[in-house]
Design a protein around this motif. Structure first.
Motif, mmCIF file in Angstrom:
data_model
loop_
_atom_site.group_PDB
_atom_site.id
_atom_site.type_symbol
_atom_site.label_atom_id
_atom_site.label_comp_id
_atom_site.label_asym_id
_atom_site.label_seq_id
_atom_site.Cartn_x
_atom_site.Cartn_y
_atom_site.Cartn_z
ATOM 1 N N LEU A 89 -0.643 -4.832 6.091
ATOM 2 C CA LEU A 89 -2.024 -4.873 5.616
ATOM 3 C C LEU A 89 -2.169 -4.109 4.301
ATOM 4 O O LEU A 89 -2.857 -4.561 3.385
ATOM 5 C CB LEU A 89 -2.977 -4.317 6.676
ATOM 6 C CG LEU A 89 -3.101 -5.173 7.938
ATOM 7 C CD1 LEU A 89 -3.880 -4.428 9.010
ATOM 8 C CD2 LEU A 89 -3.747 -6.504 7.631
ATOM 9 N N LEU A 90 -1.494 -2.967 4.193
ATOM 10 C CA LEU A 90 -1.531 -2.194 2.950
ATOM 11 C C LEU A 90 -0.890 -2.974 1.806
ATOM 12 O O LEU A 90 -1.416 -2.998 0.691
ATOM 13 C CB LEU A 90 -0.834 -0.842 3.141
ATOM 14 C CG LEU A 90 -1.569 0.156 4.044
ATOM 15 C CD1 LEU A 90 -0.678 1.352 4.355
ATOM 16 C CD2 LEU A 90 -2.870 0.598 3.395
ATOM 17 N N GLU A 91 0.228 -3.621 2.087
ATOM 18 C CA GLU A 91 0.889 -4.423 1.056
ATOM 19 C C GLU A 91 0.026 -5.617 0.667
ATOM 20 O O GLU A 91 -0.071 -5.974 -0.507
ATOM 21 C CB GLU A 91 2.263 -4.896 1.545
ATOM 22 C CG GLU A 91 3.004 -5.768 0.559
ATOM 23 C CD GLU A 91 3.352 -5.096 -0.764
ATOM 24 O OE1 GLU A 91 3.764 -5.823 -1.687
ATOM 25 O OE2 GLU A 91 3.218 -3.866 -0.896
ATOM 26 N N CYS A 92 -0.608 -6.227 1.643
ATOM 27 C CA CYS A 92 -1.506 -7.352 1.369
ATOM 28 C C CYS A 92 -2.640 -6.893 0.453
ATOM 29 O O CYS A 92 -2.977 -7.582 -0.517
ATOM 30 C CB CYS A 92 -2.047 -7.921 2.671
ATOM 31 S SG CYS A 92 -2.967 -9.447 2.448
ATOM 32 N N LEU A 93 -3.215 -5.749 0.736
ATOM 33 C CA LEU A 93 -4.273 -5.210 -0.121
ATOM 34 C C LEU A 93 -3.762 -4.944 -1.529
ATOM 35 O O LEU A 93 -4.443 -5.234 -2.514
ATOM 36 C CB LEU A 93 -4.848 -3.921 0.479
ATOM 37 C CG LEU A 93 -5.798 -4.105 1.648
ATOM 38 C CD1 LEU A 93 -6.155 -2.746 2.254
ATOM 39 C CD2 LEU A 93 -7.048 -4.840 1.212
ATOM 40 N N ARG A 94 -2.540 -4.421 -1.645
ATOM 41 C CA ARG A 94 -1.956 -4.147 -2.954
ATOM 42 C C ARG A 94 -1.779 -5.446 -3.747
ATOM 43 O O ARG A 94 -2.136 -5.522 -4.917
ATOM 44 C CB ARG A 94 -0.606 -3.437 -2.806
ATOM 45 C CG ARG A 94 -0.022 -2.974 -4.139
ATOM 46 C CD ARG A 94 1.446 -2.603 -4.035
ATOM 47 N NE ARG A 94 2.305 -3.740 -3.747
ATOM 48 C CZ ARG A 94 2.641 -4.688 -4.639
ATOM 49 N NH1 ARG A 94 2.178 -4.650 -5.859
ATOM 50 N NH2 ARG A 94 3.441 -5.682 -4.285
ATOM 51 N N VAL A 95 -1.262 -6.472 -3.083
ATOM 52 C CA VAL A 95 -1.045 -7.762 -3.748
ATOM 53 C C VAL A 95 -2.387 -8.372 -4.166
ATOM 54 O O VAL A 95 -2.528 -8.897 -5.272
ATOM 55 C CB VAL A 95 -0.243 -8.721 -2.836
ATOM 56 C CG1 VAL A 95 -0.240 -10.135 -3.379
ATOM 57 C CG2 VAL A 95 1.187 -8.209 -2.661
ATOM 58 N N MET A 96 -3.384 -8.290 -3.292
ATOM 59 C CA MET A 96 -4.700 -8.852 -3.611
ATOM 60 C C MET A 96 -5.353 -8.090 -4.767
ATOM 61 O O MET A 96 -5.982 -8.684 -5.636
ATOM 62 C CB MET A 96 -5.626 -8.821 -2.388
ATOM 63 C CG MET A 96 -5.236 -9.767 -1.265
ATOM 64 S SD MET A 96 -5.238 -11.496 -1.761
ATOM 65 C CE MET A 96 -3.490 -11.798 -1.847
ATOM 66 N N GLU A 97 -5.181 -6.777 -4.786
ATOM 67 C CA GLU A 97 -5.727 -5.961 -5.874
ATOM 68 C C GLU A 97 -5.088 -6.360 -7.205
ATOM 69 O O GLU A 97 -5.774 -6.513 -8.224
ATOM 70 C CB GLU A 97 -5.465 -4.484 -5.574
ATOM 71 C CG GLU A 97 -6.121 -3.515 -6.507
ATOM 72 C CD GLU A 97 -5.886 -2.076 -6.043
ATOM 73 O OE1 GLU A 97 -5.328 -1.302 -6.833
ATOM 74 O OE2 GLU A 97 -6.252 -1.756 -4.892
ATOM 75 N N LYS A 98 -3.787 -6.561 -7.185
ATOM 76 C CA LYS A 98 -3.063 -6.982 -8.384
ATOM 77 C C LYS A 98 -3.538 -8.368 -8.836
ATOM 78 O O LYS A 98 -3.765 -8.596 -10.027
ATOM 79 C CB LYS A 98 -1.562 -7.000 -8.071
ATOM 80 C CG LYS A 98 -0.675 -7.391 -9.207
ATOM 81 C CD LYS A 98 0.786 -7.344 -8.740
ATOM 82 C CE LYS A 98 1.683 -8.113 -9.677
ATOM 83 N NZ LYS A 98 3.049 -8.212 -9.169
ATOM 84 N N ARG A 99 -3.718 -9.284 -7.896
ATOM 85 C CA ARG A 99 -4.169 -10.639 -8.223
ATOM 86 C C ARG A 99 -5.582 -10.617 -8.769
ATOM 87 O O ARG A 99 -5.912 -11.317 -9.722
ATOM 88 C CB ARG A 99 -4.078 -11.538 -6.982
ATOM 89 C CG ARG A 99 -4.436 -12.970 -7.243
ATOM 90 C CD ARG A 99 -3.459 -13.632 -8.201
ATOM 91 N NE ARG A 99 -3.915 -14.964 -8.505
ATOM 92 C CZ ARG A 99 -3.852 -15.528 -9.698
ATOM 93 N NH1 ARG A 99 -3.312 -14.896 -10.704
ATOM 94 N NH2 ARG A 99 -4.312 -16.732 -9.886
#
Length: 135
Positions: A89-99
């Motif tokens: 979930l943390l990695e997903c948030l990081r990827v979404m923030e970057k996108r």
């Protein structure tokens, strides 16, 4: 939706998934070639399970969000490794923030280009008006 030996375990033919997600069987084969899906085989027929369906759904969502193939594979692959989904979930948030940041930058770039186009159009219209006034 097809049923195999275990009646409580739903399976899907490639045509079932293609119809459900509004994609072509070729697209599904692409995701299989990329290692996202791993259907069972009965001869040349592919038999997809619920896990494959969920992975396809995640892959298509990632594609709609503009994620790279590598990002999609990484995010999907993380769900295989552990029962604690916090890191995923943390990695997903990081990827979404970057996108999101990339999309916001694109929006700013587009707005700047549109303003430049408007300015150029205005200059062209003024020049045409000036030329028509001379006639």
């Amino acid at each position: 939706m097809s049923q195999t030996a275990a009646p409580s375990t739903p399976t899907f033919a490639i045509s079932d998934l293609a119809r459900e997600f509004g994609i072509t069987p070729r697209t599904i084969r692409f995701w299989e070639d990329q290692g996202i899906l791993s259907p069972e085989r009965e001869g040349s027929k592919r038999i997809f399970n619920r896990r494959d369906r969920a992975r396809l759904k995640m892959a298509l969502r990632g594609k709609r969000l503009g994620l790279s193939l590598a990002e999609i594979k990484d995010l999907i692959g993380m769900y295989e490794s552990t029962e604690d989904e916090t890191p995923q979930l943390l990695e997903c948030l990081r990827v979404m923030e970057k996108r999101r940041a990339a999309l916001e930058q694109q929006r700013e770039d587009i707005e700047a280009m549109l303003a430049e186009i408007s300015q150029f159009e205005q200059q062209c219209e003024q020049e045409l008006t000036r030329r028509n006034a001379k006639k």
